[in-house]
Design a protein around this motif. Structure first.
Motif, PDB file in Angstrom:
ATOM      1  N   SER A  72      12.070  11.163   3.100  1.00 47.43           N
ATOM      2  CA  SER A  72      12.620   9.728   3.180  1.00 47.43           C
ATOM      3  C   SER A  72      13.902  10.019   3.063  1.00 47.43           C
ATOM      4  O   SER A  72      14.921   8.735   2.978  1.00 47.43           O
ATOM      5  N   ASP A  76      14.211   8.530   8.421  1.00 45.76           N
ATOM      6  CA  ASP A  76      14.036   7.372   8.333  1.00 45.76           C
ATOM      7  C   ASP A  76      12.200   7.852   8.819  1.00 45.76           C
ATOM      8  O   ASP A  76      11.613   8.616   9.452  1.00 45.76           O
ATOM      9  N   VAL A  77      10.956   7.096   7.772  1.00 46.80           N
ATOM     10  CA  VAL A  77       9.762   7.233   7.506  1.00 46.80           C
ATOM     11  C   VAL A  77       9.246   5.548   7.652  1.00 46.80           C
ATOM     12  O   VAL A  77       8.966   4.942   7.193  1.00 46.80           O
ATOM     13  N   LEU A  94       7.413   5.634  -2.374  1.00 47.84           N
ATOM     14  CA  LEU A  94       8.482   5.735  -2.011  1.00 47.84           C
ATOM     15  C   LEU A  94       9.681   4.873  -2.209  1.00 47.84           C
ATOM     16  O   LEU A  94      10.756   4.932  -1.986  1.00 47.84           O
ATOM     17  N   GLN A  95       9.266   3.226  -3.010  1.00 53.84           N
ATOM     18  CA  GLN A  95      10.201   1.635  -3.821  1.00 53.84           C
ATOM     19  C   GLN A  95      11.705   2.793  -3.579  1.00 53.84           C
ATOM     20  O   GLN A  95      12.965   2.032  -3.176  1.00 53.84           O
ATOM     21  N   PRO A  97      14.586   5.957  -4.975  1.00 53.67           N
ATOM     22  CA  PRO A  97      14.248   7.396  -4.785  1.00 53.67           C
ATOM     23  C   PRO A  97      14.644   7.606  -5.865  1.00 53.67           C
ATOM     24  O   PRO A  97      14.876   6.933  -6.898  1.00 53.67           O
TER      25      PRO A  97
END
Lengths: 371, 257
Positions: A72, A76-77, A94-95, A97
């Protein structure tokens, strides 16, 4: 490619890779990292798609996250139709980094580490010498009546490192005298010179052992207490409060402690000497059948004012070292509970190490002076 | 000096530890009689700014002028004079645990004034009464609750009748009632004594209850990104980070869709 419940779909003309998840993800679920990374070369998007997941667990989410957190950052995931709980957990993780650690940002080589360590040691010496200077400045403030400290603190500190320390110092010194006499007599017995154990114990205790034992006890008892008390004051912002009140912390905290230990150490060393000789006497009288009068006669003949004064001098210097280490590590303590523990340990370790180093130096000087 | 003239002027101030700047080139002024809030998220440098403004930490560069005297470069004599102009209430209260409340509050008076013991006793009793701790003179900090410790710390900070009082996270660790009581006390001191109050906090109820002016420290740009009355900032937030902070919102930083 198909690995159990994971299938990678990639179109040469498209800039995305789709990973299809299906079946039971709780059963030995794994991700073929190498293959996925190869598939993603030149692509901009990864789609994680539900292709009939029947079961999943937190472990399968952990496995996916381990890959997605890295991917990510570069592409783009997208999560597509994943079970709600699974998608929520992944989005939450994942919100934000992941923060790069220092070691990831810059890997120091050996020379850099050596240099950093060198600078650290140099700074420690610098801080130490500044602290040393501040102690003398505080004494000057006291002499000139400028020092702000509470007389009550001095008397409390004196009580703590004087009368309250006599018990433990006496006990340990008695036992050391006992051991010294026992071990010494064992050797002297082979020459039929058992009676000289009185000389051994008297000279040993008076010259150095009394001071060393008192120093070690006081470093563990009083020095540690100084570091812990002042360190806790640092944690509780009391040192900041003193500073912002314009009160010199060295005058307020170090002076009463330093003065009280310097006053009490010679007396404690004297008590230690006497208790050590008493302990040696007990062994001689009760174990080796040496008459008490003989022991006292030999012990008195072995007494030398030089040895006694050298011992007392050691005591005063040790007192300075103990108070300086305790207060230094307390004042320079960090702002959490762990730092107080470290400050306490450091104060004891450094005090003992410096006492041994200084003993060596004093012994060499005495040797040179013929004392 | 007029009521609205600045009592503190922060000019191009960079703060941090050694050369690692947490905030850079901060410039703002605090007016006399103001209640000024320094707000921002955890770890953004609020307390570091407070420590630098009070001379506890050296500044990397810049000035903090209190009535024209720079705290950063002040000589020992100037620092002593400055010390009498401000009091600080620390996060933990920072009461000296080996001293009774009386001794704690009396210490700055004994240090800086020539009052007799009787006069000092009267002053201490009054200051403790002001913060609702009348009769607690002989108590030791260990015998007090968190809120009482803070109020006792405030009594000590007020001992010399300072022009400025700094508060470092006054509501931290307090229940809502104690927190409200402390806020009311801050407002009362500001109104009745005209003391300039500077509060470092991230507690929204306190910010809105007492703040007349504020800055929002933003660690993403290493400076403040908003300045003004907190209620006004809530109405017209200059950026989404300020809005998120003031509304307890969460910024949409997701990189996944």
């Amino acid at each position: 490619m198909e690995v159990e419940s994971l299938q990678v779909v990639s179109d040469k003309d498209d800039d995305k890779v789709t990973v299809l998840l299906s079946g039971d993800l709780t059963d030995n679920f794994s991700v073929p990292s190498k293959y996925i990374f190869e598939s993603l070369k030149g692509k901009n998007q990864l789609i994680l798609k539900n292709n009939g997941i029947t079961n999943w667990s937190q472990q399968s989410v952990i496995t996916l996250y381990a890959h997605l957190k890295y991917l990510s950052e570069h592409i783009d995931v997208k999560l597509q139709d994943l079970p709600e709980g699974m998608a929520r957990l992944l989005l939450l993780a994942l919100q934000v980094p992941s923060k790069k650690s220092e070691s990831q940002q810059s890997e120091e080589n050996f020379l850099e580490r050596l240099g950093t360590k060198g600078i650290f040691i140099f700074q420690r010496f610098k801080y130490g010498s500044v602290f040393f200077k501040q102690i003398f400045a505080s004494w000057w403030h006291q002499l000139t009546g400028q020092a702000v400290y509470r007389k009550k603190d001095f008397w409390l500190a004196l009580e703590d490192c004087g009368p309250r320390a006599i018990g433990i110092v006496s006990l340990i010194s008695f036992l050391v005298g006992l051991i010294l006499a026992f071990v010494g007599a064992l050797q002297l017995k082979t020459f039929g010179a058992q009676i000289y154990v009185a000389n051994l114990v008297t000279i040993g205790m008076m010259r150095i052992m009394g001071a060393i034992m008192t120093g070690i006890i006081m470093a563990g008892r009083t020095g540690a207490s100084y570091a812990a008390t002042i360190g806790t004051m640092q944690v509780n912002e009391e040192l900041d409060a003193l500073q912002t009140m314009g009160i010199a912390k060295h005058d307020f905290l170090v002076l009463p402690r330093m003065n009280s230990i310097l006053l009490s150490m010679p007396i404690l060393v004297l008590i230690s000497d006497l208790m050590g000789i008493f302990g040696g006497g007990c062994i001689c009288v009760f174990l080796w059948d040496i008459p008490l009068g003989e022991y006292i006669r030999y012990a008195t003949s072995a007494f030398s004012l030089d040895n006694f004064l050298v011992g007392i001098f050691h005591g005063v210097v040790f007192g300075f070292i103990i108070a300086a280490c305790g207060c230094y590590f307390g004042i320079n303590c960090g702002r959490n509970a762990d730092s107080v523990g470290k400050a306490t340990t450091n104060s004891v370790v450094f005090a003992i190490v410096w006492m041994i180093i200084v003993t060596g130096i004093i012994t060499l000087i005495c040797e040179g002076l013929g004392i | 000096m007029t009521e609205n003239s600045p009592i503190i002027s922060v000019q191009n101030l960079s703060i941090g530890y050694e050369d690692n700047a947490i905030m850079e080139k901060l410039s703002f002024e605090i007016e006399k009689g103001d209640i000024f809030i320094i707000m921002g998220g955890s770890g953004c440098g609020k307390s570091t700014l407070l420590r630098t403004m009070t001379g506890l930490l050296p500044a990397i560069e810049g000035k903090v002028l209190i009535d024209g005297v720079d705290v950063v470069t002040a000589s020992e004599e100037e620092k002593k004079n400055l010390t009498m102009q401000y009091g600080i209430l620390y996060q933990s209260g920072a009461l000296f645990s080996s001293m009774s409340l009386f001794e704690n509050v009396a210490l700055p008076l004994q240090q800086y004034t020539s009052y007799t013991a009787k006069e000092i006793q009267k002053i201490v009793e009054f200051k403790l009464a002001l913060v609702g701790l009348a009769g607690f003179e002989k108590f030791y900090p260990s015998e007090l609750s968190g809120g009482m410790k803070k109020r006792a710390g405030l009594a000590r900070a007020l001992a010399l009748d300072p022009k400025i009082v700094y508060f470092d996270e006054p509501s931290a660790g307090l229940d809502p009632v104690s927190s409200k009581r402390l806020d009311d006390l801050i407002l009362e001191i500001n109104k009745s004594l005209g003391t300039t109050i500077i509060v470092v906090t991230h507690e929204l109820p306190s910010i809105f209850a007492i703040g007349k002016n504020s800055i929002f420290l933003d660690n993403t740009i290493k400076t403040f990104s908003a300045k003004g009355n907190p209620k006004e900032l809530l109405k017209n937030p200059p950026n989404e980070r300020v809005l998120a902070f003031l509304t307890r919102g969460v910024l949409n930083e997701t990189r996944t869709k």
